[in-house]
Design a protein around this motif. Structure first.
Motif, PDB file in Angstrom:
ATOM      1  N   GLU A 230       0.827  -1.210   0.000  1.00 20.78           N
ATOM      2  CA  GLU A 230       0.000   0.000   0.000  1.00 20.78           C
ATOM      3  C   GLU A 230       0.863   1.261   0.000  1.00 20.78           C
ATOM      4  OE1 GLU A 230      -3.657   1.962   2.547  1.00 20.78           O
ATOM      5  OE2 GLU A 230      -3.294  -0.187   2.698  1.00 20.78           O
TER       6      GLU A 230
ATOM      7  N   PRO B 297       3.964   0.407  -3.884  1.00 23.21           N
ATOM      8  CA  PRO B 297       3.553  -0.666  -4.814  1.00 23.21           C
ATOM      9  C   PRO B 297       4.538  -0.847  -5.971  1.00 23.21           C
ATOM     10  CG  PRO B 297       2.258   1.307  -5.201  1.00 23.21           C
ATOM     11  CD  PRO B 297       3.217   1.649  -4.100  1.00 23.21           C
TER      12      PRO B 297
ATOM     13  N   VAL C 130       1.393 -10.704  -6.621  1.00 14.51           N
ATOM     14  CA  VAL C 130      -0.026 -10.501  -6.930  1.00 14.51           C
ATOM     15  C   VAL C 130      -0.893 -11.580  -6.276  1.00 14.51           C
ATOM     16  CG1 VAL C 130      -1.715 -10.578  -8.807  1.00 14.51           C
ATOM     17  CG2 VAL C 130       0.336  -9.184  -9.033  1.00 14.51           C
TER      18      VAL C 130
ATOM     19  N   LEU D 203      -1.555 -10.574  -2.690  1.00 13.47           N
ATOM     20  CA  LEU D 203      -2.109  -9.249  -2.364  1.00 13.47           C
ATOM     21  C   LEU D 203      -3.541  -9.364  -1.841  1.00 13.47           C
ATOM     22  CD1 LEU D 203      -0.985  -6.906  -5.292  1.00 13.47           C
ATOM     23  CD2 LEU D 203      -0.079  -6.998  -2.961  1.00 13.47           C
TER      24      LEU D 203
ATOM     25  N   THR E 121      -7.386  -8.376  -1.425  1.00 12.39           N
ATOM     26  CA  THR E 121      -8.376  -7.749  -2.320  1.00 12.39           C
ATOM     27  C   THR E 121      -8.982  -6.497  -1.689  1.00 12.39           C
ATOM     28  OG1 THR E 121     -10.065  -9.213  -1.428  1.00 12.39           O
ATOM     29  CG2 THR E 121      -9.011  -9.902  -3.465  1.00 12.39           C
TER      30      THR E 121
ATOM     31  N   THR F  98      -4.173  -0.147  -6.424  1.00  7.92           N
ATOM     32  CA  THR F  98      -4.165  -1.293  -7.352  1.00  7.92           C
ATOM     33  C   THR F  98      -4.620  -0.978  -8.777  1.00  7.92           C
ATOM     34  OG1 THR F  98      -6.378  -1.887  -6.585  1.00  7.92           O
ATOM     35  CG2 THR F  98      -4.521  -2.987  -5.511  1.00  7.92           C
TER      36      THR F  98
ATOM     37  N   THR G 157      -1.889  -0.152 -11.217  1.00  6.24           N
ATOM     38  CA  THR G 157      -0.621  -0.864 -10.966  1.00  6.24           C
ATOM     39  C   THR G 157      -0.748  -2.339 -11.297  1.00  6.24           C
ATOM     40  OG1 THR G 157      -0.324   0.636  -9.096  1.00  6.24           O
ATOM     41  CG2 THR G 157       1.184  -1.208  -9.224  1.00  6.24           C
ATOM     42  N   VAL G 158      -1.870  -2.941 -10.867  1.00 10.04           N
ATOM     43  CA  VAL G 158      -2.049  -4.393 -11.035  1.00 10.04           C
ATOM     44  C   VAL G 158      -2.864  -4.670 -12.292  1.00 10.04           C
ATOM     45  CG1 VAL G 158      -2.880  -6.510  -9.962  1.00 10.04           C
ATOM     46  CG2 VAL G 158      -1.999  -4.655  -8.524  1.00 10.04           C
TER      47      VAL G 158
ATOM     48  N   TYR H 105      -5.746 -11.468 -10.088  1.00 10.36           N
ATOM     49  CA  TYR H 105      -6.049 -10.616  -8.930  1.00 10.36           C
ATOM     50  C   TYR H 105      -7.478 -10.072  -9.032  1.00 10.36           C
ATOM     51  CZ  TYR H 105      -6.056  -6.744  -5.647  1.00 10.36           C
ATOM     52  OH  TYR H 105      -6.397  -5.894  -4.627  1.00 10.36           O
ATOM     53  N   TRP H 106      -7.846  -9.580 -10.212  1.00 11.68           N
ATOM     54  CA  TRP H 106      -9.183  -8.999 -10.384  1.00 11.68           C
ATOM     55  C   TRP H 106     -10.260 -10.079 -10.364  1.00 11.68           C
ATOM     56  CZ3 TRP H 106      -9.190  -4.224  -9.158  1.00 11.68           C
ATOM     57  CH2 TRP H 106      -8.030  -3.459  -9.350  1.00 11.68           C
TER      58      TRP H 106
END
Length: 433
Positions: A35, A38, A52, A55, A57, A64, A67-68, A73-74
């Protein structure tokens, strides 16, 4: 080696294997401090994936969002938040799904004068790269604050009317949707989905101010291809404002204004829109269009070179309107699908369409269901179909057509459908000789 022997003697379970690698310790540190710092994009791909996967959620989107980019992750973010996740509706992108649904949720529960507009504005730089479609199936008005004084002479209805215009304007979408460069679809319903016992007409009021705000927003939304504004009590005056703003839209292909209050004047404005735009699909199902409106739409249709689908189901066009649309199809060469179900049509419309079926080589689907075509109407359509090779769908349910006629029509249409299917199998990319 002496130290190792001593360790093993003192703790039989001790082993060099249990000491984490320095890389592993670094990755743990990166995850722990993500946080604040990143630094994902500086890592090797295999190390990125390890970070990832660990990390949380619940990290802020400000950290995020940009960056991600890893879909895994999503995917976790979506599955933890929503029970049903059909990725095929979102271009097979979990990240797109997350941001579209997250933004939709904020908009569905946004209460003007109560919700802080920053909630939406701060999300724009985070989601603008991913949002392509917004479906907002409820749009809330401001909270009503009753301030009735006992000595007030206004009747309830006067007060309601006064209130409805002055205080029920919805959130203005202009700043948001004009800042979303990839937005291609917008579906809107001005109303409350589950109001239950707290029903009040003011909850379903699409005001003139709402209309001019929305029209200006959609006009500025240059990449918008699909615009749906349904079940929102859109009347003639509001349709005129919308049509005027959409007249020279560079991209709009589909307009859905079904389940509204559009009459003949509104249909006239849409007739002009059909002939002056790139519109391909127009849905006016369940409005209040009579024969004059249908004649105006027919006029637009006669001049249009792009419209492929027109839905007028559940209106009141009657034979004067049905005949006008039929005559337009004697010259129009773009329309492929027409729905005239439940429009109080009878034999005179069928007579004109008999001629259409004999001449038109573009129409593939016509729906006449729930009209009174009768025995003669059915026979006329059958005559028109004698040499037709293009029509692959003709819905004649509940039209009072004779059973034998219906059977013969069905045979011709089915044969056309099979011929088209076989043709596309044999020549998938057939070019005219």
């Amino acid at each position: 080696s002496f130290y190792t022997r001593r360790c093993i003697t003192e703790d039989p379970s001790w082993s060099l294997v249990t000491v984490p690698h320095l890389t592993e310790l670094c990755l743990q540190h990166i995850v722990h401090n993500f946080e604040k710092n990143p630094i994902l994009n500086y890592l090797l791909p295999e190390h990125q994936r390890k970070v990832v996967d660990r990390l949380s959620t619940s990290l802020p989107l400000t950290v995020t969002a940009n960056t991600v980019s890893h879909e895994d992750y999503w995917k976790r973010c979506c599955i933890e938040r929503w029970q049903v996740c059909d990725i095929s509706n979102y271009g097979d992108s979990w990240k797109r799904m997350f941001f579209e649904r997250h933004l939709e949720n904020i908009l569905k529960f946004f209460i003007p004068n109560t919700t802080d507009p920053k909630q939406v504005l701060e999300l724009i730089p985070l989601c603008k790269g991913y949002v392509r479609k917004l479906e907002i199936n409820q749009f809330l008005p401001p909270v009503r604050v009753d301030q009735k004084e006992e000595g007030n002479d206004l009747t309830d209805t006067e007060e309601d009317a006064d209130f409805s215009e002055a205080y029920t304007h919805h959130y203005d979408l202009k700043v948001l949707i004009t800042a979303l460069p990839h937005l291609e679809e917008l579906h809107l319903t001005y109303g409350v989905k589950s109001c239950g016992m707290n029903f009040d007409w003011s909850l379903f009021n699409f005001t003139e101010q709402d209309c001019s705000n929305l029209a200006a927003a959609v006009k500025m939304c240059h990449n918008l291809k699909v615009f749906k504004l349904t079940q929102s009590k859109v009347d003639d005056d509001k349709v005129k404002v919308l049509a005027r703003n959409l007249l020279h839209h560079p991209c709009l292909l589909e307009l859905d204004l079904s389940h509204n209050l559009i009459r003949d004047d509104g249909a006239q404005a849409l007739g002009k829109l059909i002939s002056h735009s790139k519109l391909e699909t127009l849905d006016l199902c369940n409005n209040q269009i009579c024969h004059l409106g249908a004649q105006a739409l027919a006029h637009g249709l006669a001049e249009s070179s792009t419209l492929t689908s027109l839905n007028l189901r559940l209106n009141f066009v009657e034979d004067k309107g049905g005949e006008a649309i039929g005559r337009a199809l004697l010259t129009n060469t773009s329309l492929k699908s027409l729905h005239l179900g439940s429009n109080n049509l009878s034999e005179p419309t069928a007579a004109v369409f008999s001629q259409v079926l004999a001449q038109n080589t573009t129409l593939a689907s016509i729906n006449f269901s729930c009209n009174h075509l009768g025995l003669d109407g059915g026979k006329q359509l059958l005559e028109g179909l004698a040499d037709n090779k293009t029509l692959t769908e003709l819905d004649l349910r509940h039209t009072e057509v004779e059973q034998e006629t219906d059977f013969l029509i069905h045979q011709i249409v089915w044969a056309n459908r099979e011929a088209v299917r076989l043709g596309s199998l044999q020549h998938p990319t057939a070019e005219p000789l």
